[in-house]
Scaffold this motif. Structure first.
Motif, short mmCIF file in Angstrom:
data_model
loop_
_atom_site.label_atom_id
_atom_site.label_comp_id
_atom_site.label_asym_id
_atom_site.label_seq_id
_atom_site.Cartn_x
_atom_site.Cartn_y
_atom_site.Cartn_z
N LEU A 71 12.36 0.75 -39.27
CA LEU A 71 13.80 1.41 -39.85
C LEU A 71 14.23 1.83 -39.14
CD1 LEU A 71 13.02 1.95 -43.77
CD2 LEU A 71 14.51 0.32 -42.29
N PRO A 72 15.55 2.70 -38.60
CA PRO A 72 16.00 3.54 -37.82
C PRO A 72 15.60 4.72 -38.46
CG PRO A 72 18.04 2.91 -38.71
CD PRO A 72 16.58 1.84 -39.12
N LYS A 73 15.49 5.80 -37.43
CA LYS A 73 16.19 7.15 -38.31
C LYS A 73 16.66 8.09 -38.27
CE LYS A 73 11.43 8.12 -39.43
NZ LYS A 73 9.67 8.58 -38.85
N THR A 74 17.28 8.60 -38.32
CA THR A 74 18.96 9.50 -38.31
C THR A 74 17.92 10.84 -38.99
OG1 THR A 74 20.74 8.09 -39.21
CG2 THR A 74 21.05 10.48 -38.77
N ILE A 75 18.62 11.90 -37.73
CA ILE A 75 17.42 13.67 -37.78
C ILE A 75 18.72 14.34 -37.61
CG2 ILE A 75 15.43 14.88 -37.07
CD1 ILE A 75 14.08 11.66 -36.11
N LEU A 76 18.32 15.51 -38.47
CA LEU A 76 19.71 16.86 -38.24
C LEU A 76 18.20 17.72 -38.35
CD1 LEU A 76 21.00 13.95 -39.43
CD2 LEU A 76 22.80 16.46 -39.98
N SER A 77 18.87 18.83 -37.27
CA SER A 77 17.52 19.68 -37.06
C SER A 77 18.39 21.49 -36.73
CB SER A 77 16.57 19.50 -36.18
OG SER A 77 17.20 18.95 -34.91
N LEU A 78 17.82 22.18 -36.84
CA LEU A 78 18.86 23.22 -36.55
C LEU A 78 17.58 24.15 -36.42
CD1 LEU A 78 21.26 24.95 -36.31
CD2 LEU A 78 20.97 26.34 -38.90
N ASN A 79 17.93 24.67 -35.42
CA ASN A 79 16.68 26.19 -34.72
C ASN A 79 16.84 27.22 -34.16
OD1 ASN A 79 14.27 26.82 -32.34
ND2 ASN A 79 13.26 25.44 -34.16
N TYR A 80 15.79 27.96 -34.62
CA TYR A 80 16.28 29.60 -34.66
C TYR A 80 14.94 29.47 -33.35
CZ TYR A 80 16.94 34.61 -34.33
OH TYR A 80 16.99 35.69 -33.87
N GLU A 81 14.94 30.28 -32.30
CA GLU A 81 13.70 31.28 -32.25
C GLU A 81 13.74 32.20 -30.97
OE1 GLU A 81 9.80 29.48 -29.05
OE2 GLU A 81 11.66 27.89 -29.85
N ASN A 82 12.77 33.19 -31.04
CA ASN A 82 12.97 34.25 -30.30
C ASN A 82 11.58 34.30 -29.24
OD1 ASN A 82 14.93 35.45 -30.54
ND2 ASN A 82 14.57 36.27 -32.88
N ARG A 83 11.50 34.25 -27.71
CA ARG A 83 10.40 34.45 -27.17
C ARG A 83 10.53 35.39 -26.74
NH1 ARG A 83 9.71 31.15 -21.55
NH2 ARG A 83 7.62 30.35 -21.84
N VAL A 84 9.73 36.71 -26.57
CA VAL A 84 9.12 38.05 -26.28
C VAL A 84 8.38 37.94 -25.00
CG1 VAL A 84 8.51 40.43 -26.86
CG2 VAL A 84 9.88 38.66 -28.67
N GLN A 85 8.73 37.82 -23.94
CA GLN A 85 8.77 38.31 -22.54
C GLN A 85 7.85 39.75 -22.61
OE1 GLN A 85 10.31 35.91 -19.45
NE2 GLN A 85 8.40 36.52 -18.07
N ARG A 86 6.06 39.78 -22.84
CA ARG A 86 5.92 41.15 -23.03
C ARG A 86 6.82 42.10 -21.84
NH1 ARG A 86 1.50 43.34 -20.22
NH2 ARG A 86 0.10 45.24 -21.25
N ASN A 87 6.83 42.91 -22.38
CA ASN A 87 7.01 44.63 -20.96
C ASN A 87 8.54 44.35 -20.58
OD1 ASN A 87 5.79 46.17 -22.18
ND2 ASN A 87 4.18 45.87 -21.12
N THR A 91 14.57 36.05 -25.10
CA THR A 91 15.22 34.97 -25.43
C THR A 91 15.50 34.58 -26.78
OG1 THR A 91 14.40 34.82 -23.09
CG2 THR A 91 16.24 32.95 -24.10
N THR A 92 16.63 34.39 -27.18
CA THR A 92 16.83 33.45 -28.55
C THR A 92 17.23 32.59 -28.15
OG1 THR A 92 17.14 36.43 -29.22
CG2 THR A 92 18.05 34.23 -30.42
N SER A 93 16.65 31.35 -28.77
CA SER A 93 17.83 30.71 -29.03
C SER A 93 18.39 30.02 -30.24
CB SER A 93 16.78 29.61 -27.77
OG SER A 93 17.23 27.92 -28.49
N ILE A 94 19.43 29.66 -29.96
CA ILE A 94 19.84 28.81 -31.53
C ILE A 94 20.27 27.09 -30.77
CG2 ILE A 94 21.77 28.45 -33.22
CD1 ILE A 94 22.43 31.96 -32.57
N ARG A 95 19.40 26.38 -31.67
CA ARG A 95 19.79 25.43 -31.02
C ARG A 95 20.03 23.75 -32.95
NH1 ARG A 95 15.57 23.54 -29.07
NH2 ARG A 95 14.63 21.98 -31.03
N GLY A 96 21.16 23.52 -32.44
CA GLY A 96 21.65 22.17 -33.71
C GLY A 96 21.61 20.56 -32.82
N ASP A 97 20.80 20.31 -33.25
CA ASP A 97 20.38 18.02 -33.43
C ASP A 97 20.81 17.14 -34.48
OD1 ASP A 97 19.99 18.97 -30.55
OD2 ASP A 97 17.69 19.47 -31.01
#
Length: 811
Positions: free
Chosen positions: A455-471, A475-481
């Motif tokens: 069966l095929p799949k249709t995938i909807l996603s929303l992602n929010y991520e913070n990546r803290v590089q020490r000191n 980097t803040t990323s907001i992605r929708g697929d």
């Protein structure tokens, strides 16, 4: 002192031997080993290499273990003694340290010799003989013996002709003869029982694919004529003709094609008490499918899509397996029980199909604490909390809400070079929401269950991520697929993401750290420029990507296997049309003050595996990739998450992750001290090859060689790199090479891997000065560094021996 210890050990062994011997019955010997001798026929002299190991693998039971001929485990067995409690500590020690004695008997020897003769006969060595005998130990004080076998091997027979014998031209017989086209039995191949058995199973599967539901591989018989060499002098003496036919006693019901009558589905849900039970338990018939869903928990269309059978269709084993796989992959049922019943009629060729389903719990909450190692030599831990609804809209939709928090630290050799740990330690946290539909959510596309394997799949996603590089910065990323995944068969899988929007913004910059970097006199100006652009630039990316994977099924008894994965990722075109260019003509177009990134990225992954022996495998991989900004972004720096890096536990293992390249650029020790290893670029070329050896069920080893590098597009200004990092027609001279050995612990559910590697070729040496003569002639280092290998030097070991710790195979 040393002689005293050896004498003491000798006395202990002597006393221990006596203590074992007194338990051995008179006339018996403890069975401690085997020996197999293979003698080829003296006239024809067949090739017998490897046969002794194959025959030795047939010997049962295994002998008692010994050390220098002493059966030490038997000694422990008697020394510990008979336990009073089978579940006690004494019983546990006796089972772990000791083993009961096995006595050498001629009956066991004769059985093993007979099994060896049967094996040789099954492998085509007809008329071969095996004899065996018991050989007592030459030391009379040892009551031990070995079993010795001698095999007299005759020439191996090969196939001359393969004939499918049929009596008439009935439909079944025509289908049986048609199955010969893909036969595994080939002219010139040795005649082997295992291949004939597999061929019968293959024919059975092919016939079931044409409606012969009740057929069975046991209904086929293969007859071998080994006398053809005597009747035809033009043929070699060791050739056979094969005749494959259906047994005479096979029932006619097994030679008949069957068709689907009715299909019954029971979801196993409980009845809804608020409704009329008579109304809800009576299933409606549509497309020949009768669905009983008392709880009204599922939309009927999911069963119409998942079950490929239709009323009046011919039965096929392919659709049988595919329908079961689809129902299981809906992830809504604990198990799926399927059966076929013959419609009760004297001349019936109709089958009723039944699917009994056991539903899973609809909602679940899962918490996962995991530790991981990554290809960039980062190791860390992640806490992941996921809530799932397996049937959100009653159509087997999977809704997942996830929150996570994790950290990564450098675990391989970077800490002294980079004491500030900038670029080497991270904190990650964020949230994600996704929902997948087991169908295409597209107005003009509908699934044809009888054509697609999954069966095929249709995938909807929303992602929010913070990546803290020490000191340093966050980097803040907001992605929708919005994506689709489907496949027509088990070999080819497609993934298409027509809409992918990603907004990336650096923030929370530590300006004290940045000032320390900018005003440090040792900082490379190109590094300053690259980091300033990275910290000042936001990205808005709207793109699409497509990936295709081809994993062909290996041929039975074939030694070769390969896989190909390719993909293209492009974006920015639509946003570029809507964006406006700032006053500066050289600046990229922007939307809401955010530059639009326009690019194309292509990747390919080729893998080839060859089974050399059952315990030795040769694995190879070729990686090719490139990302090219163009149009609106031709002068922009490619974002790091779109670029490539070299080295690491799944790449070129002789170099630390992100420490290789780009090109022949000389590593800047001052930059490494400030930023860590941060080499990224736009092009990747990598080749890996390793020999994998299986020592035991758990312990495996490997010997490997890796080669490759990364390069940048454009000019030094765009890439913020020296000219040595840019791609040119001399790129093959800038390839890095390394190799080493590996240890793998295979626990079936995971593989723990240690790879120790060292560089063979350092591409930056072509630009690193070795010597300047009095006349001003500059001599550069030679990139091949075999002459530098010095295992006795602590400095060399520290810089050149790279230990990669990882979970799972590298490819």
């Amino acid at each position: 002192m040393r002689n005293s210890i050896l004498s003491l050990l000798a006395i202990c062994f002597f006393l221990s031997s006596c203590s074992v011997n007194r338990y051995v019955p008179e006339g018996q010997s403890i069975y401690v080993g085997n020996k197999v001798t293979v003698n080829p026929d003296s006239i024809s002299k067949p090739n017998v290499s490897g046969i002794d190991d194959q025959l030795e693998g047939l010997i049962k039971p295994p002998p008692n273990k010994t050390i220098f001929g002493f059966p030490w485990k038997v000694w422990f067995y008697y020394w510990i003694g008979e336990p009073k409690d089978e579940g006690g500590l004494k019983s546990w020690f006796r089972k772990k340290l000791g083993e009961p004695p096995r006595y050498a008997t001629q009956r066991v020897v004769d059985i093993n010799a007979s099994n060896m003769e049967g094996f040789l006969d099954n492998e085509g060595y007809y008329r071969s003989k095996v004899s065996g005998k018991i050989v007592p130990s030459k030391k009379k004080k040892r009551r031990t013996a070995t079993n010795e076998y001698t095999a007299y091997v005759m020439p191996r027979y090969v196939i001359n002709q393969i004939n499918f014998v049929v009596e008439d031209s009935s439909l079944f017989n025509r289908d049986l003869v048609a199955a010969k086209q893909k036969t595994l039995l080939k002219k010139g191949d040795p005649i082997r029982l295992e291949v004939i058995t597999t061929e019968r199973n293959r024919i059975d599967q092919e016939l079931k694919g044409k409606g012969y539901y009740y057929f069975n591989p046991d209904y086929l018989i293969a007859k071998v004529d080994s006398t053809i060499g005597k009747a035809d002098s033009t043929l070699g003496p060791q050739q056979v003709n094969l005749y494959l036919e259906v047994k005479k006693e096979t029932a006619q019901t097994s030679l008949k094609q069957y068709f689907i009558n009715r299909i019954y589905v029971n979801t196993g849900t409980e009845e809804n008490k608020d409704t009329d039970s008579t109304a809800v338990t009576r299933g409606r018939l549509r497309r020949g499918i009768n669905i009983t869903d008392p709880g009204k928990n599922y939309k009927r269309r999911i069963f119409y899509d998942a079950i490929g059978f239709r009323r009046g269709n011919m039965y096929t084993n392919t659709m049988h397996d595919v329908s079961l796989q689809r129902l299981v992959n809906l992830q809504n049922f604990r198990f799926v029980k399927n059966r076929f019943d013959l419609v009760p009629r004297s001349d019936s060729a109709l089958l009723d199909v039944y699917y009994d389903l056991a539903p899973m719990k609809k909602k679940s909450l899962q918490t996962t604490l995991s530790a991981s190692t990554k290809s960039n030599n980062l190791g860390g831990s992640t806490l992941d909390v996921t809530w799932r609804n397996r049937n959100f809209f009653k159509g087997a939709e999977m809704l997942a809400l996830r929150a996570f928090f994790g950290f990564d630290v450098q675990i391989g050799g970077n800490k002294e070079a980079n004491p500030n740990r900038i670029g080497s330690e991270y904190i990650r946290y964020g949230a994600e929401a996704s929902i997948s539909f087991p169908r295409f959510i597209v107005p003009f596309a509908r699934i044809r269950p009888e054509k697609s394997q999954a069966l095929p799949k249709t995938i909807l996603s929303l992602n929010y991520e913070n990546r803290v590089q020490r000191n340093f910065f966050t980097t803040t990323s907001i992605r929708g697929d919005w994506g689709y995944s489907w496949r027509r068969n088990s070999e080819v899988e497609h993934t298409l993401t027509p809409i992918s929007i990603n907004f990336i913004q650096p923030r929370n910059i530590n300006y004290e750290t940045l000032d320390d970097i900018l005003f440090d006199p040792d900082t490379n100006p190109l590094d300053v420029d690259r980091y300033l652009r990275m910290l000042e630039t936001k990205y808005l990316i709207m793109g699409s990507n497509y990936v295709i994977s081809y994993h062909p099924q290996p041929r039975p008894f074939g030694k070769d296997q390969f896989a190909i994965t390719g993909g293209v990722d492009y974006g920015g075109n639509l946003l570029s049309l809507l964006a406006k260019r700032p006053d500066s003509t050289d600046a990229p177009k922007e939307i809401f003050g955010v530059p639009v990134f326009q690019y194309v990225k292509v990747d390919a992954d080729f893998r080839y595996y060859r089974t050399v022996t059952p315990s030795v495998k040769w694995a190879n991989r070729l990686l090719v990739g490139a990302v090219k900004p163009y149009g609106n972004s031709k002068n922009m720096q490619t974002p790091l998450f779109k670029q490539y890096f070299g080295g690491g536990s799944t790449g070129i293992r002789a170099f630390r992750a992100r420490a290789l390249g780009p090109g022949a650029e000389v590593p800047d020790t001052a930059s490494i001290r400030l930023f860590g290893y941060q080499s990224f670029a736009d092009i990747r070329l990598e080749f890996n090859s390793e020999i994998r050896m299986k020592f035991t069920d758990i312990i495996n080893g490997a010997v490997f060689v890796d080669a490759g590098n990364i390069w940048s597009f454009g000019d030094s200004a765009r890439a913020s790199r020296t000219s040595a990092a840019l791609i040119s027609n001399k790129f093959l001279k800038q390839v890095a090479v390394g190799g080493g050995i590996g240890l793998r612990l295979d626990f079936s559910y995971l593989i723990f891997r240690l790879d120790l590697a060292t560089p063979f070729r350092k591409p930056w040496y072509v630009n690193e000065v070795k010597n300047v003569s009095d006349e001003g002639v500059v001599e550069y280092k030679k990139p091949w560094v075999f002459n530098e290998i010095d295992f006795g030097s602590k400095t060399w070991r520290k810089e050149n021996l790279i230990l990669n710790i990882a979970v799972g195979l590298p490819f």
